[in-house]
Design a protein around this motif. Structure first.
Motif, short mmCIF file in Angstrom:
data_model
loop_
_atom_site.label_atom_id
_atom_site.label_comp_id
_atom_site.label_asym_id
_atom_site.label_seq_id
_atom_site.Cartn_x
_atom_site.Cartn_y
_atom_site.Cartn_z
N ASN A 1 0.82 -1.20 0.00
CA ASN A 1 0.00 0.00 0.00
C ASN A 1 0.86 1.26 0.00
O ASN A 1 0.56 2.23 -0.71
CB ASN A 1 -0.91 -0.04 1.24
N GLY B 1 2.29 1.62 -3.46
CA GLY B 1 1.25 2.11 -4.37
C GLY B 1 0.96 3.59 -4.14
O GLY B 1 0.88 4.37 -5.09
N ARG B 2 0.81 3.96 -2.88
CA ARG B 2 0.43 5.34 -2.58
C ARG B 2 1.53 6.33 -2.92
O ARG B 2 1.30 7.33 -3.58
CB ARG B 2 0.10 5.50 -1.09
N CYS C 1 -4.90 1.59 -1.64
CA CYS C 1 -4.85 1.66 -3.11
C CYS C 1 -4.63 0.30 -3.75
O CYS C 1 -4.69 0.17 -4.96
CB CYS C 1 -3.81 2.66 -3.56
N THR C 2 -4.39 -0.75 -2.95
CA THR C 2 -4.22 -2.09 -3.54
C THR C 2 -5.47 -2.96 -3.34
O THR C 2 -5.47 -4.12 -3.74
CB THR C 2 -3.01 -2.82 -2.92
N ALA D 1 -0.52 -5.26 -9.85
CA ALA D 1 -0.36 -3.81 -9.97
C ALA D 1 -1.52 -3.18 -10.75
O ALA D 1 -1.67 -1.95 -10.74
CB ALA D 1 0.96 -3.47 -10.65
N GLN E 1 -4.53 -3.07 -9.96
CA GLN E 1 -5.39 -2.32 -9.03
C GLN E 1 -4.91 -0.87 -8.91
O GLN E 1 -5.70 0.06 -8.95
CB GLN E 1 -5.38 -2.95 -7.62
N VAL E 2 -3.60 -0.72 -8.77
CA VAL E 2 -3.03 0.62 -8.59
C VAL E 2 -3.08 1.39 -9.91
O VAL E 2 -3.43 2.57 -9.93
CB VAL E 2 -1.59 0.53 -8.06
N HIS F 1 -4.98 4.85 -10.33
CA HIS F 1 -4.17 6.01 -10.69
C HIS F 1 -4.76 6.73 -11.90
O HIS F 1 -4.89 7.95 -11.93
CB HIS F 1 -2.74 5.53 -11.01
N ALA G 1 4.88 -0.12 -10.12
CA ALA G 1 4.56 1.12 -9.41
C ALA G 1 5.46 2.25 -9.93
O ALA G 1 5.01 3.37 -10.17
CB ALA G 1 4.74 0.94 -7.91
#
Ligand code: GDD
Length: 367
Positions: free
Chosen positions: A149, A152-153, A164-165, A190, A192-193, A197, A235
């Protein structure tokens, strides 16, 4: 609230023991919901025969759909499912949901309600007040989830979102249709991110609804070490391809590499001891990097800090980079004495640059 066509996408790989039960549990929830609810199982030809269970359920429920394919990662399965939901099932809303009861079917109406109230993208969030991860998770699993997380953030750059995941989400297809999936270029976790995004950059209204994430009791997680590495690399890829700031920072960093190696080579030619030449050339590149980042890369940031404070912070960050770069150089020089020192110097730049960007972006030049 208008009657919407909602498609719950359940990606499956070897979920024979879960899929039938979750389809039943979702049908119970659907009875109280004012929308046309569908389930789309996206199965990657699971060897355990998950698809057979789905076909049996299709006899009982007319709203259960099955999309078969070859295993190409969780993200690839979601992309296939979302395209099918939009093009073939005319979905107004799609849900992402694990098929293993990690996400509680009872939470589906709450996520849908948040969407009904105006959000474009609703996340079932473990990391907002009221949400939780399983108490029985050990240190490693907690660190993996929290670390993913954070990556990702802060690396991919969706820092305003707390989870975010998360793989439990409801998304309006009016938003999804504006996203070109090929541009996301990620097939694994990834995704999901990457999707989040993109949604944020398109100005989507994102809402996080607290949920309790439950540890699966049947089957096992498919997330392995190669997925974690892929996640971290992607990421950075997401950040690199979306952020002009990062591209500028990378260009500045490249100029710093040239300064660093140039000064180092000159000092070696002038017979300066390599252990002294290394920190001097690192410091020279830090100074040029500072000037370029301050007046070019982060020029738009309206930091509330006084210039002197910013300068002080930049120097502190530079010191951290210097220590990281120099320590790497020393360790490599000891471990690989036969390798040319220029290689040690070059390798030392990489971790220093990442830390430098991270701290300067979120601390020195914060908005
Ligand atoms: N079709 C398909 N193909 N399905 C897959 C694949 C794949 O390659 N890999 C995993 N799945 C399915 C699983 O069968 C399950 O239904 C769901 O995706 C989640 O997979 P897990 O392997 O159980 O994921 P996890 O519990 O480790 O990860 C969860 O948490 C992550 C964040 O911490 C998921 O919710 C992820 O989406 C989330 O990013």
């Amino acid at each position: 609230m208008a009657n919407l066509n909602v498609v719950m996408i359940l990606p499956t790989y070897n979920e024979r023991d879960n899929i039938g039960k979750i389809i039943d549990a979702l049908q119970v929830q659907f009875r109280h919901m004012p929308h046309d609810m569908h389930i789309l199982v996206v199965d990657d030809t699971s060897p355990d025969g998950t698809a057979d269970v789905v076909r049996e359920k299709q006899v009982t429920y007319s709203n259960v759909h099955l999309l078969m394919g070859q295993k190409a990662g969780l993200g690839a399965a979601y992309i296939r499912g979302m395209i099918h939901a939009m093009d073939k099932l005319q979905a107004d809303v799609v849900f992402e949901m694990d098929a293993d009861f990690s996400h509680k079917p009872e939470d589906v109406p709450r996520l849908m309600a948040a969407l009904d109230q105006g959000a474009d993208f609703v996340i079932g969030s473990r990391y907002v007040k009221g949400g939780s991860i399983p108490k029985e998770w050990g240190v490693l699993r907690r660190m993996n989830s929290l670390g993913g997380n954070i990556v990702g953030r802060y690396i991919a750059g969706v820092y305003k979102i707390h989870d975010c995941t998360a793989g439990f989400r409801a998304i309006k297809t009016s938003l999804l249709r504006r996203i070109i999936f090929e541009d996301l270029r990620v097939q694994g976790y990834a995704f999901q991110v990457a999707l989040l995004h993109k949604a944020v950059s398109l100005g989507a209204i994102v809402k996080e609804v607290p949920v309790d994430f439950v540890d699966r009791t049947e089957g096992e997680s498919k997330l392995g070490i190669s997925d974690i590495i892929e996640f971290i690399l992607n990421a950075w890829w997401i950040r690199l391809h979306s952020s002009k700031t990062f591209i500028k920072f990378a260009v500045v960093g490249l100029s710093g590499v040239i300064v660093n190696l140039g000064v180092f080579t000159l000092l070696l030619q002038a017979n300066v001891n390599k252990y002294l030449a290394s920190p001097i050339s690192i410091e020279a590149s830090i100074i040029t990097n500072f000037l370029l980042n301050n007046y070019w890369t982060f020029r738009q940031r309206k930091s509330r800090d006084h210039l002197r404070i910013k300068g002080l912070k930049f120097n502190m960050v530079s010191l951290v980079s210097l220590v990281v770069s120099y320590s790497t150089f020393v360790v490599l020089s000891i471990l690989f004495p036969a390798t040319p020192p220029e290689i040690h110097q070059l390798v030392g730049i990489a971790p220093a640059m990442l830390i430098n960007y991270f701290l300067n972006s979120y601390w020195t030049f914060k908005h």
